[in-house]
Motif scaffolding. Structure first.
Motif, PDB file in Angstrom:
ATOM      1  N   LYS A   1       0.835  -1.204   0.000  1.00 31.12           N
ATOM      2  CA  LYS A   1       0.000   0.000   0.000  1.00 31.12           C
ATOM      3  C   LYS A   1       0.872   1.259   0.000  1.00 31.12           C
ATOM      4  O   LYS A   1       0.669   2.175  -0.803  1.00 31.12           O
ATOM      5  CB  LYS A   1      -0.927  -0.016   1.217  1.00 31.12           C
TER       6      LYS A   1
ATOM      7  N   SER B   1       2.679   1.654  -3.349  1.00 25.52           N
ATOM      8  CA  SER B   1       1.790   2.150  -4.403  1.00 25.52           C
ATOM      9  C   SER B   1       1.532   3.640  -4.256  1.00 25.52           C
ATOM     10  O   SER B   1       1.497   4.387  -5.240  1.00 25.52           O
ATOM     11  CB  SER B   1       0.460   1.374  -4.379  1.00 25.52           C
ATOM     12  N   GLU B   2       1.336   4.092  -3.023  1.00 24.27           N
ATOM     13  CA  GLU B   2       1.116   5.512  -2.788  1.00 24.27           C
ATOM     14  C   GLU B   2       2.356   6.326  -3.183  1.00 24.27           C
ATOM     15  O   GLU B   2       2.247   7.421  -3.740  1.00 24.27           O
ATOM     16  CB  GLU B   2       0.773   5.758  -1.319  1.00 24.27           C
TER      17      GLU B   2
ATOM     18  N   THR C   1       2.647   6.619  -6.981  1.00 27.56           N
ATOM     19  CA  THR C   1       1.633   7.560  -7.469  1.00 27.56           C
ATOM     20  C   THR C   1       2.061   8.995  -7.182  1.00 27.56           C
ATOM     21  O   THR C   1       1.977   9.879  -8.050  1.00 27.56           O
ATOM     22  CB  THR C   1       0.274   7.277  -6.810  1.00 27.56           C
ATOM     23  N   GLU C   2       2.551   9.212  -5.968  1.00 24.24           N
ATOM     24  CA  GLU C   2       3.001  10.543  -5.576  1.00 24.24           C
ATOM     25  C   GLU C   2       4.205  10.982  -6.406  1.00 24.24           C
ATOM     26  O   GLU C   2       4.322  12.150  -6.786  1.00 24.24           O
ATOM     27  CB  GLU C   2       3.356  10.532  -4.085  1.00 24.24           C
TER      28      GLU C   2
END
Length: 471
Positions: A74, A77-78, A81-82
């Protein structure tokens, strides 16, 4: 959570991620619940063991490890994306700091799609073979059809060129009969050259019951490439008679009434085949020219994985079906292992470069894939795989490969778009213009070519639950 991206090279980055312990709390609670369901402690019902007892019995470290492993995908993935990065494959994760009730810090190194610039390719010029169907081409096509309608009659005489013989074969290497070197009742046409070298000479002149022995290099099986002593016995000799080339033959072999109509249909079919070959040649040459214009950095881990995948598929699937191992294949190809691996690396590198470049072209051209286009491509792939469409589609869905097929179609369309915008001349100096049907052929050929190029770079994937904390 805070994250930072460090560029290691054009195809690889390192993410540094700091996670306040508060954000790890849901995963920590989940870890206690999971351990609660897996262990038993006297005096407590299963699932009702207090957290402090679990810490005492099994150690707080075990709980933290379970929580971090559950949370890493998790947070990773964040972070991607960031950071607005496009990862390829799985990251290499390293837990650099884990302070209970304070902080989790980890790094993740991962390959990324390189940023590439597609130059103006409209100036590309390629030359392809002209579409020419000669009378000799038509004669050969009709002759092949004639061969299919030949009749055979058993004769009591010595075998000669053109005869069909039924034979038994036995191959020995170093004096031992090979398990896969024995065959009985094999039909063979003398002079066809479709089996072992030396077989034609061995059976010519033999009558039914006659035997001969000859030496030949095996072309397949467990000892491909080895010199073998082959024994052959002729069971029967049959004379093959070809039908006369006349209108009666045309009516027998086709829906046409006359031989002239059959020949004209053969001319059209051959022209269509050569037009498809021309379209395929055009897209192959245009692709090579396009790749020469673009500098594409190659992720080395991705390249190594692709080389290994191709080698594994060859060894355990293609050669396995032929009853051959890699050593036998190399002997047959007269290549060393080093030469083979160098070729494999070159092919894999071209496949990855092809996908990167065509994906960028598709992005620039804003190309999309319709459901109809995807279905048509799936049908072709199913046919080439030997599976039924429904069976193949189910395997694609269950294997999570739908996006891979979408990528193949999209890249095929990108290549077709490039072909349309460049100059293609035939060997006679005449411009080649693809009509609607030929354009569809080129699009199909492009999809097949990009599919064969390899799917290593088709879709970058995040950790998706596979990133684990180091022990």
């Amino acid at each position: 959570m805070k994250s930072a991206v460090e560029t290691l090279n054009p195809t690889r980055v390192r993410l540094t991620v700091e996670v306040p312990f508060e954000e790890l709390k849901p995963s920590l609670d989940a870890a206690y619940r999971k351990i609660n369901q897996q262990v038993q402690v006297p005096g407590f019902r299963k699932g009702k063991i207090p957290a402090r007892i679990i810490d005492q019995r099994f150690g707080r470290g075990a709980v933290l490890e379970e929580a971090v492993n559950e949370a890493l995908p998790k947070f990773y993935s964040e972070a991607i994306t960031e950071g607005e990065i496009s990862p390829l494959g799985q990251p290499e994760v390293d837990i650099t700091e884990l302070k209970d009730n304070e902080l989790l810090t980890f790094t993740a190194e991962v390959d990324i799609r390189p940023e590439i610039e597609i130059p103006d390719y409209s100036g590309i010029e390629v030359t392809v073979d002209a579409v020419e169907v000669s009378d000799e081409d038509i004669d050969s096509a009709v002759e092949r059809l004639r061969e299919r309608f030949a009749s055979s009659t058993v004769v009591e005489r010595a075998a000669a060129e053109g005869d069909e013989v039924k034979i038994d074969l036995e191959a020995r290497v170093d004096g031992e009969v090979l398990e896969d070197g024995v065959a009985s009742g094999v039909s063979y046409t003398i002079g066809s050259g479709q089996m072992l070298d030396g077989l034609d000479e061995a059976v010519t002149g033999l009558e039914a019951g006659g035997t001969a022995t000859f030496t030949s290099e095996l072309k397949g099986g467990s000892r491909a490439g080895s010199e073998a002593e082959v024994s052959v016995k002729v069971e029967s000799v049959s004379s093959r008679e070809l039908p006369e080339l006349d209108d009666e033959f045309a009516q027998l072999a086709s829906e046409f009434d006359t031989l002239e109509e059959l020949r004209e249909d053969s001319r059209k079919r051959l022209a269509d085949e050569k037009k498809y070959q021309q379209a395929t040649e055009a897209q192959e040459k245009v692709l090579d020219a396009l790749l020469e214009l673009v500098e594409v950095p190659i992720p080395q881990k991705l390249l190594a994985d692709e080389v290994e995948t191709r080698k594994h598929n060859l060894e355990h699937h293609q050669l396995g079906q032929l009853g051959m191992d890699l050593d036998a294949y190399l002997a047959l190809q007269e290549k060393s292992l080093e030469e083979f691996e160098a070729e494999l690396k070159e092919q894999a590198e071209k496949g990855i470069r092809t996908q990167f470049v065509l994906d960028e072209v598709a992005k620039q051209e804003k190309l999309s894939v319709s459901q109809e286009e995807l279905t048509e491509h799936l049908m072709r792939r199913a046919q080439s795989s030997g599976m039924g469409p429904d069976q193949f589609a189910k395997a694609v869905v269950e294997g999570g490969q739908v996006q891979m097929l979408v990528g193949e179609v999209r890249r095929g369309k990108a290549l077709a778009a490039v072909v349309e915008s460049v100059t293609v001349n035939d060997s006679n100096g005449e411009p080649v213009h693809l009509d609607e049907d030929e354009d569809a052929d080129a699009d199909e050929a492009g999809q097949d070519a990009t599919a064969e190029a390899g799917d290593a770079a088709a879709e970058g994937t995040a950790a998706e639950g596979t990133a684990k904390a180091d022990d």
